[in-house]
Each structure stands twice: as structure tokens, then as C-alpha cells.
Design an enzyme around this catalytic site. Structure first.
Site, short mmCIF file in Angstrom:
data_model
loop_
_atom_site.label_atom_id
_atom_site.label_comp_id
_atom_site.label_asym_id
_atom_site.label_seq_id
_atom_site.Cartn_x
_atom_site.Cartn_y
_atom_site.Cartn_z
N ARG A 152 -12.88 17.31 105.05
CA ARG A 152 -13.25 16.34 106.06
C ARG A 152 -14.39 15.50 105.51
O ARG A 152 -14.89 15.79 104.42
CB ARG A 152 -13.59 16.97 107.43
N GLY A 153 -14.76 14.49 106.28
CA GLY A 153 -15.78 13.56 105.79
C GLY A 153 -15.10 12.37 105.14
O GLY A 153 -14.11 12.54 104.41
N ALA A 154 -15.67 11.17 105.38
CA ALA A 154 -14.97 9.94 105.00
C ALA A 154 -14.55 9.88 103.53
O ALA A 154 -13.38 9.63 103.22
CB ALA A 154 -15.86 8.74 105.35
N ARG A 165 -5.63 11.34 110.06
CA ARG A 165 -6.91 11.23 110.78
C ARG A 165 -7.20 9.75 110.98
O ARG A 165 -7.17 9.00 110.02
CB ARG A 165 -8.06 11.88 110.01
N ASP A 176 -18.15 6.75 109.14
CA ASP A 176 -16.71 6.89 108.89
C ASP A 176 -16.01 5.55 108.83
O ASP A 176 -14.94 5.43 108.25
CB ASP A 176 -16.10 7.77 109.99
N ASN A 221 -19.55 6.87 113.57
CA ASN A 221 -19.91 8.12 112.90
C ASN A 221 -19.70 9.25 113.91
O ASN A 221 -19.34 9.02 115.07
CB ASN A 221 -21.36 8.06 112.40
N LYS A 222 -19.94 10.46 113.47
CA LYS A 222 -19.70 11.65 114.32
C LYS A 222 -20.32 11.47 115.70
O LYS A 222 -21.42 10.95 115.85
CB LYS A 222 -20.29 12.87 113.61
O1 MRU Z 1 -14.82 14.97 111.78
P1 MRU Z 1 -15.42 14.96 110.43
O2 MRU Z 1 -16.16 16.18 110.05
O3 MRU Z 1 -14.49 14.49 109.37
O4 MRU Z 1 -16.54 13.86 110.62
C1 MRU Z 1 -16.83 12.97 109.71
C2 MRU Z 1 -18.18 13.21 109.24
O5 MRU Z 1 -18.35 14.03 108.38
C3 MRU Z 1 -19.30 12.52 109.83
O6 MRU Z 1 -19.02 11.61 110.79
C4 MRU Z 1 -20.22 12.06 108.76
O7 MRU Z 1 -21.47 11.90 109.31
C5 MRU Z 1 -19.79 10.80 108.08
S1 MRU Z 1 -18.52 10.99 106.99
C6 MRU Z 1 -19.35 11.04 105.53
#
Ligand code: MRU
Length: 368
Positions: A54-56, A95, A249, A259-260
Site C-alpha cells: 500500500r502507499g502511493a 485501488r 495519494d 491523503n489518508k
Molecule cells: O490506504 P493506504 O495505506 O494505501 O494509504 C495511503 C497512504 O499510505 C497514505 O495516505 C500516505 O500518507 C500517502 S501515500 C505515500
């Protein structure tokens, strides 16, 4: 970065068999360090959708390798191009919020269309997947160098006293290939001996802060403290936060940042307390086609079970427990949008700019 003292990236091709893509399965961190081997595009789609990765940045790289696996699978079959188009559509749907996913798949589609034979197309997808991963790592390293200047200045202003940085979710190396976006400058400043401390938002519902960011910082020996998500405002009111750095993201060409979930509330509290709020991102996270984040970014809605249940270690075993009444409904928006007016600056691989179209395009004029 390191796990138990050994350097890892988050995704790589198996050294002995280049038809196998290895990932760190993040669902088990911080309690278990498990490497998963992936050999088909459908396994990669599940790994993205179910958040093994996960993560962008990492989602983008995983999609890149997913297209390579799809090309290998399609080799023996008819209608190679149709199969690749189907894989591209399925990967893009795995996603919705991280724009890096679509960006990486499109990069692969153009690599495929520029190659002639099936053999060349497969080679092109392998090369492009590796390029995406290498570029992500290099861009995060540069983000760290640019962000360092901000931390250095705050440290100077505080005459070398500890710089307190708050971060939300996990925008560390686990969310990318190496270094991370929000954490890159933190790691760089720590390496150079600047005294700092990180407040780590636990980040419900999936707790990426408590389980992933805290684990990463611990592995690198960076002083940190995990806090409940609701604590940041209080800390800011009492001068216990010098700056906020988050990842993103998807960022619009006008500087709105998805973002999250919960990031927006931290930005509001930072704004109210005149604390600098920075968003760190590689350029693959810009969505050049949109300007208004609130209207134009589709926010992923995930299973309500992620809110109702929580996972943790109990007597040496990973357990999932229910925290709400069984029959209470729950809703789970994965992300929110922080409007550009609340963002002090964007830290990118090309430098730092203000969160507005003019300033962003000065750094990235090719998107005029
Ligand atoms: O749902 P996730 O864990 O894929 O969320 C994305 C993230 O990790 C966060 O939003 C993060 O702060 C930015 S992505 C590098």
C-alpha cells in the site's frame, strides 16, 4: 532502508528467478516480517486491493510489475494485446485514490505499444517496471534532500533543540520503494545528527502509523512517539509540534492534496496554530488533469469491517477483535482532501514549491 539491520526495498524481482516478484507483506507488520512471492497479475491485483502492499509510490510500482507478470502470462496465449488491456483495466480498478497506479499502468501501455514483437514487449514491461521502481527510490531520496533544508532551518531557529515533527499514516519507505516521501527528510536530518522527534499518528482504521511508521522509525533508530489520532491538535496548541509533514495519494495541479483520512483535520489544526504543514510527494502523485480536489478526486470507500475490527498481537498470536457492537453500522472513507490554502508547501524531487498552480508549474513546466 533497514529491517533488522538489513537493507530492503519494498518490491523486487527475485534474484534467481526473474518471473517472480517479491514484496514485504505489510499486513503482518510490525509483528511479523513476511516476504511474499507473486507470480501472476491476479495475485498482484489482490496484493494491491487487500493491502499486502500500500502507499502511493509502492502501489504504482506494484502495478508496473503486475503488467510485467501479465505480459509473461499472455506470452503463450492468443490475443496478447487484449490480455494486456484487460490486465491494465483490472489493475487500475484495484485501488482508486492513488494516482500513481494509473500513471504506472499507462507508462507500461505506452512501453508495450512502442515494442514490435511479443518478446520485445515482455522485455519492455520488465524494463519499465524496474525503471518505475528505481525512479521512485531516486525521487524519494531527492525529496529527502530538499526537505532537509526545512528541518535544518527549524533546528537553527530552535538553537539545536529537538525539532518535533508530526506525521500521519505511513508515507515512509514502506509506502514507496525506499526512503519514503514524508519520512525521507526525517531520515536525512537524523543521519546528519539533527536532533528530532516524530509524533506518529496511529491512523485508524488500519493503523498504518502505529504499525508501519513506528516500526520503520524504530528500525532506523529515529526517536518517536505514537499518539492517538485525536492528540495532534492538543500538541500543537502547546507548542509541542514544530512542523507537520504528510505524504499524498493524489495532488491536483492547483495543489489540493488527497491523503489518508484525518489529514485534513491535522492541516486545520496546524493552520490555526501557525505551524508549517508540508506535503511531500514524487511528481508521479500529481494528477495534472484536475484542479479542484474536493470535486474531482474520487475517494476510496473501504470495508466497514476495518472500522469495526482491529488487529493486534495477543499472547504471541495475531488476532482480530471486534470493537463496536456487532450490529452497529460503520463507514470507512479511506482518504480526505486537504485544500491547497492549508498547505505551506509541497516537497518534490525537483524542489519545494507553494501549493498553487503557478508555483507547481514553475517546477514542472512540461505540464503547462
Ligand atoms: O490506504 P493506504 O495505506 O494505501 O494509504 C495511503 C497512504 O499510505 C497514505 O495516505 C500516505 O500518507 C500517502 S501515500 C505515500
Amino acid at each position: 532502508m533497514k529491517a533488522a539491520g538489513k537493507h530492503y526495498r519494498t518490491i523486487w524481482l527475485d534474484e534467481k528467478n526473474d518471473t517472480v516478484v517479491s514484496i514485504i507483506d505489510q499486513r503482518f507488520l510490525p509483528h511479523k516480517f513476511i516476504i511474499e512471492n507473486i507470480t501472476t497479475v491476479s495475485e498482484m491485483i489482490s496484493a494491491i486491493a487487500d493491502m499486502h502492499v500500500r502507499g502511493a509510490g509502492l502501489i504504482g510500482a506494484a502495478a508496473g510489475y503486475g503488467m510485467y507478470l501479465a505480459a509473461l502470462e499472455a506470452e503463450e496465449k492468443e490475443a496478447f494485446n487484449n490480455r494486456l488491456m484487460k490486465a491494465a483495466t483490472d489493475l487500475k480498478a484495484s485501488r482508486p485514490t492513488a494516482v500513481n497506479l494509473e500513471w504506472a499502468v499507462n507508462k507500461q501501455l505506452s512501453a508495450i505499444s512502442n515494442a514490435a514483437s511479443i518478446k520485445e514487449k515482455i522485455a519492455a514491461t520488465k524494463h519499465t517496471a524496474q525503471l518505475i521502481a528505481d525512479e521512485d527510490a531516486e525521487y524519494c531520496r531527492r525529496i529527502g534532500e530538499h526537505g532537509l533544508a526545512i528541518i535544518e532551518q527549524i533546528s537553527k531557529n530552535k538553537k539545536g533543540e529537538v525539532v518535533n515533527i508530526l506525521t500521519h499514516c505511513n508515507a515512509g519507505w514502506l509506502a514507496f520503494i525506499d526512503y519514503g516521501s514524508a519520512t525521507a527528510a526525517i531520515y536525512e536530518a537524523h543521519k546528519r545528527g539533527i536532533k528530532l522527534h516524530v509524533w506518529v499518528d496511529e491512523t485508524r482504521p488500519r493503523n498504518q502509523g502505529a504499525s508501519l511508521t513506528a516500526w520503520e522509525l524504530l528500525q532506523e533508530g529515529v526517536p518517536h512517539t505514537v499518539i492517538a489520532d485525536n492528540t495532534g491538535g492538543h500538541l500543537m496548541q502547546h507548542s509541542m509540534v514544530d512542523m507537520v509533514i504528510t505524504g499524498a495519494d493524489r495532488v491536483t495541479r492547483a495543489g489540493d492534496a488527497a491523503n489518508k483520512i484525518g489529514t485534513y483535520l491535522k492541516a486545520l489544526a496546524a493552520f490555526d496554530n501557525k505551524i508549517p504543514f508540508y506535503v511531500a510527494l514524487p511528481s508521479s502523485t500529481f494528477d495534472w488533469n484536475i484542479s479542484d480536489g474536493l470535486k474531482e478526486i474520487k475517494i476510496e470507500e473501504r470495508s466497514s469491517d476495518e472500522v469495526k475490527y482491529i488487529q493486534g498481537l495477543c499472547e504471541g498470536e495475531l488476532k482480530t477483535i471486534l470493537v463496536t457492537p456487532l450490529d452497529s453500522p460503520a463507514v470507512n472513507y479511506g482518504f480526505d482532501v486537504t485544500p491547497s490554502r492549508l498547505i505551506t508547501g509541497l516537497i518534490t524531487e525537483r524542489g519545494i514549491c507553494r501549493a498553487n498552480e503557478k508555483s507547481i508549474l514553475e517546477l514542472f513546466p512540461e505540464n503547462l
